[in-house]
Design a protein around this motif. Structure first.
Motif, PDB file in Angstrom:
ATOM      1  N   TRP A  24       0.797  -1.225   0.000  1.00  0.00           N
ATOM      2  CA  TRP A  24       0.000   0.000   0.000  1.00  0.00           C
ATOM      3  C   TRP A  24       0.831   1.278   0.000  1.00  0.00           C
ATOM      4  N   LEU A 120      -9.685  -2.601   4.155  1.00  0.00           N
ATOM      5  CA  LEU A 120      -9.603  -1.704   5.297  1.00  0.00           C
ATOM      6  C   LEU A 120      -9.525  -0.263   4.810  1.00  0.00           C
ATOM      7  N   ASP A 122      -9.683   4.107   6.379  1.00  0.00           N
ATOM      8  CA  ASP A 122      -9.785   5.019   7.513  1.00  0.00           C
ATOM      9  C   ASP A 122     -10.346   6.332   7.020  1.00  0.00           C
ATOM     10  N   ALA A 179      -4.769   2.767  11.336  1.00  0.00           N
ATOM     11  CA  ALA A 179      -5.130   2.087  10.094  1.00  0.00           C
ATOM     12  C   ALA A 179      -3.892   1.642   9.326  1.00  0.00           C
ATOM     13  N   ARG A 180      -2.868   2.482   9.282  1.00  0.00           N
ATOM     14  CA  ARG A 180      -1.643   2.105   8.560  1.00  0.00           C
ATOM     15  C   ARG A 180      -0.969   0.916   9.223  1.00  0.00           C
ATOM     16  N   ALA A 183      -2.914  -1.998   8.163  1.00  0.00           N
ATOM     17  CA  ALA A 183      -2.757  -2.264   6.731  1.00  0.00           C
ATOM     18  C   ALA A 183      -1.539  -3.112   6.427  1.00  0.00           C
ATOM     19  N   THR A 188      -4.242  -7.774   3.533  1.00  0.00           N
ATOM     20  CA  THR A 188      -5.080  -6.596   3.696  1.00  0.00           C
ATOM     21  C   THR A 188      -4.979  -5.688   2.473  1.00  0.00           C
ATOM     22  N   TYR A 190      -5.582  -2.057   1.570  1.00  0.00           N
ATOM     23  CA  TYR A 190      -5.801  -0.778   2.221  1.00  0.00           C
ATOM     24  C   TYR A 190      -6.455   0.171   1.223  1.00  0.00           C
ATOM     25  N   SER A 192      -7.156   3.151   0.811  1.00  0.00           N
ATOM     26  CA  SER A 192      -6.829   4.485   1.315  1.00  0.00           C
ATOM     27  C   SER A 192      -7.078   5.538   0.256  1.00  0.00           C
TER      28      SER A 192
END
Length: 373
Positions: A24, A120, A122, A179-180, A183, A188, A190, A192
Protein backbone atom coordinates in the motif's frame (compact mmCIF):
# COMPACT_ATOMS: atom_id res chain seq x y z
CA UNK A 1 -7.75 1.79 -27.34
CA UNK A 2 -8.61 1.81 -23.65
CA UNK A 3 -6.11 3.18 -21.16
CA UNK A 4 -4.51 0.52 -18.99
CA UNK A 5 -2.90 0.56 -15.57
CA UNK A 6 0.66 -0.68 -15.28
CA UNK A 7 2.41 -0.21 -11.95
CA UNK A 8 2.74 1.84 -8.78
CA UNK A 9 5.76 4.10 -8.53
CA UNK A 10 7.05 6.15 -5.59
CA UNK A 11 7.47 9.79 -6.67
CA UNK A 12 10.25 10.24 -4.10
CA UNK A 13 12.30 7.07 -4.38
CA UNK A 14 11.45 5.75 -7.84
CA UNK A 15 10.62 2.32 -6.39
CA UNK A 16 8.01 0.38 -8.36
CA UNK A 17 5.45 -2.25 -7.42
CA UNK A 18 2.89 -4.18 -9.47
CA UNK A 19 -0.49 -2.47 -9.38
CA UNK A 20 -2.13 -5.80 -8.51
CA UNK A 21 -0.05 -6.13 -5.33
CA UNK A 22 -1.30 -5.33 -1.83
CA UNK A 23 1.75 -3.19 -1.07
CA UNK A 24 0.00 0.00 0.00
CA UNK A 25 2.99 2.36 0.27
CA UNK A 26 6.61 2.73 -0.77
CA UNK A 27 8.59 0.19 1.31
CA UNK A 28 11.52 2.59 1.57
CA UNK A 29 10.05 6.00 2.50
CA UNK A 30 6.52 4.84 3.49
CA UNK A 31 5.10 7.50 1.20
CA UNK A 32 2.04 7.25 -1.06
CA UNK A 33 2.19 5.71 -4.52
CA UNK A 34 1.61 7.34 -7.87
CA UNK A 35 0.23 5.26 -10.74
CA UNK A 36 2.33 4.72 -13.85
CA UNK A 37 -0.49 5.22 -16.26
CA UNK A 38 -1.08 6.81 -19.66
CA UNK A 39 -4.55 7.96 -20.63
CA UNK A 40 -5.91 8.24 -24.15
CA UNK A 41 -7.89 11.26 -25.37
CA UNK A 42 -11.62 11.23 -24.73
CA UNK A 43 -13.87 12.00 -27.70
CA UNK A 44 -16.34 14.70 -26.67
CA UNK A 45 -18.76 13.82 -29.47
CA UNK A 46 -18.97 10.18 -28.38
CA UNK A 47 -20.05 10.91 -24.80
CA UNK A 48 -23.76 11.43 -25.44
CA UNK A 49 -24.32 7.73 -26.05
CA UNK A 50 -22.22 6.43 -23.15
CA UNK A 51 -23.04 5.01 -19.73
CA UNK A 52 -24.24 7.61 -17.24
CA UNK A 53 -21.49 7.18 -14.65
CA UNK A 54 -17.85 8.17 -14.36
CA UNK A 55 -16.94 5.06 -16.39
CA UNK A 56 -18.09 7.07 -19.45
CA UNK A 57 -14.53 8.49 -19.52
CA UNK A 58 -13.07 5.04 -20.03
CA UNK A 59 -10.10 6.18 -22.14
CA UNK A 60 -8.88 8.23 -19.19
CA UNK A 61 -9.40 5.66 -16.43
CA UNK A 62 -7.38 2.74 -15.12
CA UNK A 63 -9.45 -0.43 -14.61
CA UNK A 64 -11.72 0.57 -17.50
CA UNK A 65 -11.22 -2.73 -19.33
CA UNK A 66 -13.43 -5.66 -18.45
CA UNK A 67 -17.06 -5.81 -17.43
CA UNK A 68 -19.13 -5.63 -15.36
CA UNK A 69 -17.60 -2.86 -13.30
CA UNK A 70 -18.66 -1.65 -9.85
CA UNK A 71 -20.96 1.37 -10.08
CA UNK A 72 -23.80 3.14 -8.32
CA UNK A 73 -24.33 5.60 -11.15
CA UNK A 74 -21.90 8.07 -9.60
CA UNK A 75 -20.94 11.32 -11.29
CA UNK A 76 -22.69 13.61 -13.76
CA UNK A 77 -23.58 16.03 -10.94
CA UNK A 78 -25.27 19.36 -11.78
CA UNK A 79 -23.40 22.59 -12.44
CA UNK A 80 -25.44 25.56 -11.22
CA UNK A 81 -24.71 29.32 -11.04
CA UNK A 82 -24.24 30.99 -7.65
CA UNK A 83 -23.45 34.53 -8.76
CA UNK A 84 -22.23 36.20 -11.93
CA UNK A 85 -19.07 34.39 -12.95
CA UNK A 86 -19.24 31.75 -10.19
CA UNK A 87 -20.86 28.32 -10.49
CA UNK A 88 -20.99 25.33 -8.14
CA UNK A 89 -20.81 21.66 -9.01
CA UNK A 90 -23.17 19.77 -6.72
CA UNK A 91 -21.10 16.75 -5.79
CA UNK A 92 -23.10 16.34 -2.59
CA UNK A 93 -25.73 14.74 -4.86
CA UNK A 94 -23.60 11.60 -5.27
CA UNK A 95 -25.04 8.22 -4.15
CA UNK A 96 -23.47 8.50 -0.66
CA UNK A 97 -23.86 12.31 -0.59
CA UNK A 98 -20.22 13.30 -1.09
CA UNK A 99 -17.59 13.61 -3.82
CA UNK A 100 -15.66 10.73 -2.26
CA UNK A 101 -17.76 8.35 -4.38
CA UNK A 102 -15.60 9.32 -7.35
CA UNK A 103 -12.54 7.69 -5.81
CA UNK A 104 -14.31 4.99 -3.80
CA UNK A 105 -15.71 3.33 -6.92
CA UNK A 106 -12.17 2.93 -8.27
CA UNK A 107 -10.87 1.39 -5.06
CA UNK A 108 -13.84 -0.97 -4.83
CA UNK A 109 -13.36 -2.08 -8.43
CA UNK A 110 -9.67 -2.73 -7.82
CA UNK A 111 -10.46 -4.65 -4.63
CA UNK A 112 -13.11 -6.68 -6.46
CA UNK A 113 -10.54 -7.78 -9.01
CA UNK A 114 -7.90 -8.59 -6.40
CA UNK A 115 -10.34 -10.42 -4.04
CA UNK A 116 -8.32 -9.79 -0.86
CA UNK A 117 -9.25 -11.48 2.42
CA UNK A 118 -9.70 -8.06 4.03
CA UNK A 119 -10.51 -4.49 2.90
CA UNK A 120 -9.60 -1.70 5.30
CA UNK A 121 -10.13 2.06 5.19
CA UNK A 122 -9.78 5.02 7.51
CA UNK A 123 -11.82 8.19 7.44
CA UNK A 124 -13.29 11.08 9.38
CA UNK A 125 -16.60 10.31 7.71
CA UNK A 126 -17.30 10.78 4.02
CA UNK A 127 -14.57 8.54 2.60
CA UNK A 128 -15.61 5.81 5.03
CA UNK A 129 -19.26 5.95 4.00
CA UNK A 130 -18.27 5.88 0.33
CA UNK A 131 -15.89 2.92 0.73
CA UNK A 132 -18.52 1.06 2.78
CA UNK A 133 -21.19 1.60 0.12
CA UNK A 134 -19.05 0.59 -2.83
CA UNK A 135 -17.64 -2.44 -1.04
CA UNK A 136 -21.23 -3.47 -0.36
CA UNK A 137 -21.98 -3.03 -4.06
CA UNK A 138 -18.94 -5.14 -4.94
CA UNK A 139 -19.82 -7.86 -2.40
CA UNK A 140 -16.77 -7.16 -0.24
CA UNK A 141 -16.53 -7.01 3.54
CA UNK A 142 -14.69 -3.98 4.86
CA UNK A 143 -13.48 -2.43 8.09
CA UNK A 144 -13.47 1.35 8.53
CA UNK A 145 -11.34 3.05 11.19
CA UNK A 146 -12.82 6.36 12.39
CA UNK A 147 -11.83 8.87 15.08
CA UNK A 148 -13.95 9.32 18.17
CA UNK A 149 -16.45 12.10 17.66
CA UNK A 150 -17.28 11.12 14.08
CA UNK A 151 -20.77 12.19 13.07
CA UNK A 152 -23.34 9.68 14.32
CA UNK A 153 -25.18 9.92 11.01
CA UNK A 154 -22.07 8.91 9.10
CA UNK A 155 -21.40 6.00 11.46
CA UNK A 156 -24.98 4.84 10.96
CA UNK A 157 -24.51 5.02 7.20
CA UNK A 158 -21.31 2.97 7.28
CA UNK A 159 -22.89 0.29 9.44
CA UNK A 160 -26.02 0.23 7.29
CA UNK A 161 -23.80 -0.69 4.32
CA UNK A 162 -22.41 -3.60 6.35
CA UNK A 163 -19.03 -2.14 7.27
CA UNK A 164 -17.35 -3.05 10.54
CA UNK A 165 -16.57 0.26 12.25
CA UNK A 166 -13.58 0.58 14.57
CA UNK A 167 -13.58 3.78 16.63
CA UNK A 168 -10.04 4.93 17.45
CA UNK A 169 -9.44 7.11 20.52
CA UNK A 170 -7.97 10.46 19.55
CA UNK A 171 -8.03 12.60 16.43
CA UNK A 172 -7.86 11.98 12.68
CA UNK A 173 -4.07 11.56 12.76
CA UNK A 174 -4.30 8.87 15.45
CA UNK A 175 -6.89 7.07 13.31
CA UNK A 176 -4.64 7.17 10.26
CA UNK A 177 -1.71 5.75 12.24
CA UNK A 178 -3.84 2.90 13.58
CA UNK A 179 -5.13 2.09 10.09
CA UNK A 180 -1.64 2.11 8.56
CA UNK A 181 -0.44 -0.30 11.24
CA UNK A 182 -3.38 -2.61 10.49
CA UNK A 183 -2.76 -2.26 6.73
CA UNK A 184 0.60 -3.98 7.15
CA UNK A 185 -1.12 -7.23 8.14
CA UNK A 186 -0.86 -9.86 5.36
CA UNK A 187 -3.84 -10.13 3.02
CA UNK A 188 -5.08 -6.60 3.70
CA UNK A 189 -6.17 -4.30 0.87
CA UNK A 190 -5.80 -0.78 2.22
CA UNK A 191 -8.52 1.23 0.48
CA UNK A 192 -6.83 4.48 1.32
CA UNK A 193 -8.12 7.62 -0.35
CA UNK A 194 -4.72 9.20 0.42
CA UNK A 195 -2.15 6.50 -0.37
CA UNK A 196 -3.78 4.63 -3.26
CA UNK A 197 -3.53 6.65 -6.50
CA UNK A 198 -6.54 4.95 -8.07
CA UNK A 199 -8.61 7.23 -5.85
CA UNK A 200 -7.10 10.30 -7.54
CA UNK A 201 -7.91 8.89 -10.97
CA UNK A 202 -11.51 8.69 -9.80
CA UNK A 203 -11.65 12.24 -8.47
CA UNK A 204 -10.20 13.58 -11.73
CA UNK A 205 -13.57 12.85 -13.36
CA UNK A 206 -14.81 15.99 -11.58
CA UNK A 207 -12.83 18.01 -14.16
CA UNK A 208 -13.71 15.72 -17.07
CA UNK A 209 -17.37 16.38 -16.31
CA UNK A 210 -16.79 20.13 -16.27
CA UNK A 211 -15.03 19.82 -19.62
CA UNK A 212 -18.01 17.93 -21.01
CA UNK A 213 -20.61 20.25 -19.45
CA UNK A 214 -18.87 23.33 -20.87
CA UNK A 215 -18.65 21.91 -24.37
CA UNK A 216 -14.95 21.07 -24.46
CA UNK A 217 -13.48 23.85 -22.35
CA UNK A 218 -12.70 24.39 -18.66
CA UNK A 219 -13.40 27.28 -16.27
CA UNK A 220 -10.75 29.95 -15.89
CA UNK A 221 -10.45 29.18 -12.18
CA UNK A 222 -11.03 26.02 -10.16
CA UNK A 223 -11.48 26.59 -6.42
CA UNK A 224 -11.01 23.36 -4.44
CA UNK A 225 -10.74 22.40 -0.75
CA UNK A 226 -7.36 21.14 0.42
CA UNK A 227 -6.95 18.76 3.34
CA UNK A 228 -5.37 15.58 2.03
CA UNK A 229 -5.80 17.11 -1.42
CA UNK A 230 -7.53 14.20 -3.13
CA UNK A 231 -9.89 16.35 -5.18
CA UNK A 232 -7.21 18.94 -5.95
CA UNK A 233 -4.70 16.35 -7.14
CA UNK A 234 -7.35 14.57 -9.19
CA UNK A 235 -8.25 17.89 -10.78
CA UNK A 236 -4.59 18.55 -11.56
CA UNK A 237 -4.28 15.13 -13.18
CA UNK A 238 -7.29 15.78 -15.43
CA UNK A 239 -6.09 19.25 -16.41
CA UNK A 240 -2.69 17.89 -17.46
CA UNK A 241 -4.28 15.04 -19.42
CA UNK A 242 -6.73 17.29 -21.24
CA UNK A 243 -4.01 19.83 -22.02
CA UNK A 244 -1.54 17.14 -23.05
CA UNK A 245 -4.05 15.65 -25.49
CA UNK A 246 -4.78 19.07 -26.98
CA UNK A 247 -8.37 19.04 -25.71
CA UNK A 248 -8.01 22.41 -23.93
CA UNK A 249 -5.94 25.44 -24.91
CA UNK A 250 -4.89 26.58 -21.44
CA UNK A 251 -4.81 25.39 -17.85
CA UNK A 252 -7.17 26.93 -15.27
CA UNK A 253 -5.71 28.33 -12.07
CA UNK A 254 -6.08 26.03 -9.07
CA UNK A 255 -7.10 27.91 -5.91
CA UNK A 256 -6.75 25.75 -2.81
CA UNK A 257 -8.77 26.51 0.33
CA UNK A 258 -7.94 25.63 3.93
CA UNK A 259 -9.49 26.52 7.26
CA UNK A 260 -7.44 29.18 9.05
CA UNK A 261 -7.37 26.92 12.12
CA UNK A 262 -5.55 24.12 10.25
CA UNK A 263 -3.63 25.51 7.30
CA UNK A 264 -0.23 23.78 6.99
CA UNK A 265 -0.33 23.83 3.19
CA UNK A 266 -1.24 27.51 3.00
CA UNK A 267 1.59 28.32 5.43
CA UNK A 268 4.12 26.33 3.39
CA UNK A 269 2.93 27.94 0.17
CA UNK A 270 3.22 31.46 1.62
CA UNK A 271 6.77 30.66 2.76
CA UNK A 272 7.76 29.44 -0.70
CA UNK A 273 8.47 25.96 0.69
CA UNK A 274 8.35 22.78 -1.37
CA UNK A 275 6.93 20.74 1.51
CA UNK A 276 5.41 21.25 4.94
CA UNK A 277 7.38 23.54 7.22
CA UNK A 278 7.03 21.34 10.31
CA UNK A 279 4.57 18.85 11.82
CA UNK A 280 1.59 20.65 13.29
CA UNK A 281 -1.44 19.92 15.42
CA UNK A 282 -5.07 20.19 14.36
CA UNK A 283 -7.11 22.85 16.12
CA UNK A 284 -10.89 22.66 16.29
CA UNK A 285 -12.64 23.85 13.12
CA UNK A 286 -16.06 23.51 11.53
CA UNK A 287 -14.28 22.31 8.38
CA UNK A 288 -13.11 19.08 9.96
CA UNK A 289 -13.01 17.26 6.62
CA UNK A 290 -9.97 19.34 5.63
CA UNK A 291 -8.41 19.62 9.10
CA UNK A 292 -5.35 17.57 8.13
CA UNK A 293 -2.17 18.82 9.86
CA UNK A 294 0.27 16.57 8.00
CA UNK A 295 -1.04 15.57 4.56
CA UNK A 296 1.16 12.82 3.07
CA UNK A 297 0.96 14.31 -0.44
CA UNK A 298 1.81 17.86 0.66
CA UNK A 299 4.69 18.33 -1.78
CA UNK A 300 2.53 17.21 -4.70
CA UNK A 301 -0.29 19.55 -3.68
CA UNK A 302 2.02 22.57 -3.44
CA UNK A 303 3.61 21.73 -6.77
CA UNK A 304 0.23 21.33 -8.49
CA UNK A 305 -1.06 24.71 -7.30
CA UNK A 306 2.14 26.54 -8.31
CA UNK A 307 2.16 24.89 -11.75
CA UNK A 308 -1.14 26.59 -12.64
CA UNK A 309 -0.32 30.01 -11.23
CA UNK A 310 -2.82 29.40 -8.44
CA UNK A 311 -2.67 30.18 -4.76
CA UNK A 312 -3.97 29.22 -1.31
CA UNK A 313 -6.77 30.97 0.58
CA UNK A 314 -7.79 30.46 4.20
CA UNK A 315 -11.15 31.07 5.87
CA UNK A 316 -12.16 31.80 9.45
CA UNK A 317 -14.76 29.93 11.46
CA UNK A 318 -17.16 32.86 11.17
CA UNK A 319 -16.73 32.86 7.39
CA UNK A 320 -17.34 29.10 7.22
CA UNK A 321 -20.55 29.35 9.21
CA UNK A 322 -21.79 32.35 7.24
CA UNK A 323 -21.07 30.60 3.94
CA UNK A 324 -22.94 27.47 5.00
CA UNK A 325 -25.96 29.55 6.02
CA UNK A 326 -25.79 31.58 2.80
CA UNK A 327 -25.74 28.45 0.66
CA UNK A 328 -28.69 27.02 2.59
CA UNK A 329 -30.62 30.23 1.89
CA UNK A 330 -29.90 29.61 -1.79
CA UNK A 331 -31.39 26.11 -1.53
CA UNK A 332 -28.08 24.26 -1.13
CA UNK A 333 -27.69 22.58 2.28
CA UNK A 334 -24.11 21.37 2.58
CA UNK A 335 -21.87 20.46 5.48
CA UNK A 336 -19.42 23.06 6.83
CA UNK A 337 -16.39 21.65 5.01
CA UNK A 338 -18.28 21.87 1.73
CA UNK A 339 -18.92 25.58 2.37
CA UNK A 340 -15.19 26.40 2.62
CA UNK A 341 -14.71 27.16 -1.06
CA UNK A 342 -17.75 29.43 -1.16
CA UNK A 343 -16.50 31.20 1.97
CA UNK A 344 -13.13 31.82 0.31
CA UNK A 345 -14.71 32.96 -2.96
CA UNK A 346 -17.01 35.43 -1.19
CA UNK A 347 -14.08 36.93 0.73
CA UNK A 348 -11.64 37.25 -2.18
CA UNK A 349 -11.32 39.58 -5.14
CA UNK A 350 -13.24 38.15 -8.11
CA UNK A 351 -11.06 36.66 -10.84
CA UNK A 352 -11.81 37.27 -14.51
CA UNK A 353 -13.79 34.63 -16.39
CA UNK A 354 -15.68 31.67 -15.00
CA UNK A 355 -14.91 30.26 -11.54
CA UNK A 356 -16.22 26.84 -10.47
CA UNK A 357 -16.19 25.41 -6.97
CA UNK A 358 -17.40 22.05 -5.62
CA UNK A 359 -20.04 21.54 -2.95
CA UNK A 360 -18.61 18.27 -1.69
CA UNK A 361 -20.82 16.94 1.10
CA UNK A 362 -24.48 17.10 2.09
CA UNK A 363 -25.61 19.01 5.16
CA UNK A 364 -27.98 16.16 5.99
CA UNK A 365 -24.92 14.22 7.16
CA UNK A 366 -23.89 16.70 9.84
CA UNK A 367 -26.43 19.44 10.38
CA UNK A 368 -25.72 23.15 10.51
CA UNK A 369 -22.36 24.36 11.73
CA UNK A 370 -20.86 21.10 12.98
CA UNK A 371 -19.87 17.49 12.29
CA UNK A 372 -17.07 15.88 10.39
CA UNK A 373 -16.29 15.86 6.68
Amino acid sequence: MLALMTAYVCPRCGIRSPADALTWCCPQCRGPWDLEFTSAPVSLTSLASRVNSLWRYEEALPLATGAPRVTLGEGRTPLVPLTDGVSAKLDFLMPTLSFKDRGAVMLAELARRLSPPRVLADSSGNAGTAIAAYCARAGLDCVVYVPEGTSAKKLEQMRAHGAHVTVVPGDREATARAARDAADEPGTFYASHVYNPHFLHGTKTYVYELWEDLGGRLPDTLVVPAGNGTLLLGAALAVEELYGHGLIDSRPALIAVQAEAVAPLAEAFAAGADDLLAPSDARPTLAEGIAIPNPPRAAQILRAVRATGGTFLTVTEDQLHAAQVDLARRGLFVEPTAAACWAATRASTPRPGLTVLPLCGAGAKTGLGGGRG
